[in-house]
Design a protein around this motif. Structure first.
Motif, PDB file in Angstrom:
ATOM      1  N   ARG A  90      42.652   6.331  44.894  1.00 57.77           N
ATOM      2  CA  ARG A  90      42.714   7.753  44.502  1.00 57.77           C
ATOM      3  C   ARG A  90      43.073   8.661  45.670  1.00 57.77           C
ATOM      4  O   ARG A  90      43.719   9.687  45.483  1.00 57.77           O
ATOM      5  CB  ARG A  90      41.391   8.199  43.891  1.00 57.77           C
ATOM      6  CG  ARG A  90      41.208   7.710  42.484  1.00 57.77           C
ATOM      7  CD  ARG A  90      40.088   8.422  41.816  1.00 57.77           C
ATOM      8  NE  ARG A  90      40.244   9.851  41.992  1.00 57.77           N
ATOM      9  CZ  ARG A  90      40.098  10.752  41.048  1.00 57.77           C
ATOM     10  NH1 ARG A  90      39.810  10.379  39.843  1.00 57.77           N
ATOM     11  NH2 ARG A  90      40.224  12.026  41.295  1.00 57.77           N
ATOM     12  N   GLU A  91      42.640   8.282  46.859  1.00 57.47           N
ATOM     13  CA  GLU A  91      42.890   9.105  48.045  1.00 57.47           C
ATOM     14  C   GLU A  91      44.220   8.783  48.725  1.00 57.47           C
ATOM     15  O   GLU A  91      44.545   9.363  49.744  1.00 57.47           O
ATOM     16  CB  GLU A  91      41.740   8.962  49.046  1.00 57.47           C
ATOM     17  CG  GLU A  91      40.443   9.568  48.561  1.00 57.47           C
ATOM     18  CD  GLU A  91      40.563  11.055  48.285  1.00 57.47           C
ATOM     19  OE1 GLU A  91      41.055  11.810  49.154  1.00 57.47           O
ATOM     20  OE2 GLU A  91      40.153  11.481  47.180  1.00 57.47           O
ATOM     21  N   VAL A  93      38.160   4.452  45.238  1.00 62.00           N
ATOM     22  CA  VAL A  93      38.239   5.663  46.065  1.00 62.00           C
ATOM     23  C   VAL A  93      39.485   5.633  46.944  1.00 62.00           C
ATOM     24  O   VAL A  93      40.212   6.625  47.045  1.00 62.00           O
ATOM     25  CB  VAL A  93      36.970   5.820  46.936  1.00 62.00           C
ATOM     26  CG1 VAL A  93      37.142   6.936  47.960  1.00 62.00           C
ATOM     27  CG2 VAL A  93      35.759   6.086  46.072  1.00 62.00           C
ATOM     28  N   LEU A  94      39.748   4.499  47.560  1.00 54.94           N
ATOM     29  CA  LEU A  94      40.908   4.390  48.452  1.00 54.94           C
ATOM     30  C   LEU A  94      42.213   4.627  47.704  1.00 54.94           C
ATOM     31  O   LEU A  94      43.094   5.343  48.199  1.00 54.94           O
ATOM     32  CB  LEU A  94      40.918   3.024  49.124  1.00 54.94           C
ATOM     33  CG  LEU A  94      39.779   2.789  50.118  1.00 54.94           C
ATOM     34  CD1 LEU A  94      39.733   1.329  50.534  1.00 54.94           C
ATOM     35  CD2 LEU A  94      39.910   3.692  51.327  1.00 54.94           C
ATOM     36  N   ASN A 135      38.718  10.543  55.219  1.00 55.72           N
ATOM     37  CA  ASN A 135      39.687  11.578  55.585  1.00 55.72           C
ATOM     38  C   ASN A 135      39.414  12.136  56.984  1.00 55.72           C
ATOM     39  O   ASN A 135      40.338  12.439  57.733  1.00 55.72           O
ATOM     40  CB  ASN A 135      39.732  12.671  54.523  1.00 55.72           C
ATOM     41  CG  ASN A 135      40.421  12.195  53.263  1.00 55.72           C
ATOM     42  OD1 ASN A 135      41.457  11.540  53.327  1.00 55.72           O
ATOM     43  ND2 ASN A 135      39.837  12.499  52.123  1.00 55.72           N
ATOM     44  N   ARG A 172      34.739   9.448  50.701  1.00 58.88           N
ATOM     45  CA  ARG A 172      36.082  10.039  50.739  1.00 58.88           C
ATOM     46  C   ARG A 172      36.212  11.009  51.916  1.00 58.88           C
ATOM     47  O   ARG A 172      37.174  10.961  52.676  1.00 58.88           O
ATOM     48  CB  ARG A 172      36.365  10.760  49.422  1.00 58.88           C
ATOM     49  CG  ARG A 172      37.746  11.396  49.376  1.00 58.88           C
ATOM     50  CD  ARG A 172      37.877  12.379  48.246  1.00 58.88           C
ATOM     51  NE  ARG A 172      37.011  13.514  48.517  1.00 58.88           N
ATOM     52  CZ  ARG A 172      36.172  14.057  47.629  1.00 58.88           C
ATOM     53  NH1 ARG A 172      36.079  13.601  46.427  1.00 58.88           N
ATOM     54  NH2 ARG A 172      35.423  15.084  47.963  1.00 58.88           N
ATOM     55  N   ASP A 173      35.210  11.855  52.081  1.00 58.42           N
ATOM     56  CA  ASP A 173      35.241  12.821  53.174  1.00 58.42           C
ATOM     57  C   ASP A 173      35.250  12.127  54.537  1.00 58.42           C
ATOM     58  O   ASP A 173      35.970  12.540  55.452  1.00 58.42           O
ATOM     59  CB  ASP A 173      34.051  13.773  53.082  1.00 58.42           C
ATOM     60  CG  ASP A 173      34.123  14.693  51.873  1.00 58.42           C
ATOM     61  OD1 ASP A 173      35.197  14.786  51.228  1.00 58.42           O
ATOM     62  OD2 ASP A 173      33.083  15.310  51.551  1.00 58.42           O
TER      63      ASP A 173
END
Length: 128
Positions: free
Chosen positions: A29-30, A26-27, A122, A118-119
């Protein structure tokens, strides 16, 4: 022309490889930079050394609990700007309350949905 801002650094403190790999996915990709520790004993030293933007901190770790790590980070004024997201499989209201009382900025119960993580990441970055 000013240099481009560096991507936020996230320190993962998680002893379970499968969870850490999902977090790293996830990290990446973000667009976050990331580092990982599997034991709590060296976490505070690494936090002081690298000064990450966010620490993803498991509660139950070998050598030192996430609660103890959180308390030590919060006791150091030089680390006050670091966001801490506590993670635990024991997702009770009591665990959430204790995490926030220890100074965590957020709490995520495992298993978690990658989109929710992810949300939250951010949200922490924009909150800084």
């Amino acid at each position: 022309m000013s240099p481009a801002p560096s991507r936020p650094l996230v320190l993962i403190v998680e002893d379970e490889d499968n969870i850490a790999m999902a977090l790293e996915y996830v990290l990446t990709r973000e667009g976050f930079r990331h580092d990982r520790l599997a034991k709590g004993g060296s976490a505070v030293g690494r936090i002081i050394e690298t000064h990450p933007d966010i620490v993803l901190l498991d509660v139950m770790l070998p050598e030192m609990s996430g609660y103890d790590i959180c308390a030590l980070v919060r006791a150091n004024p030089a680390l006050a700007d670091i966001k801490i997201i506590m993670m635990t499989a024991r997702g009770s209201a009591l665990e959430r309350k204790r995490s926030l009382e220890m100074g965590a900025d957020s709490f995520i119960a495992k298993p978690f949905e990658l989109a929710a993580l992810r949300d939250e990441l951010n949200r922490m970055v924009t909150k800084a």
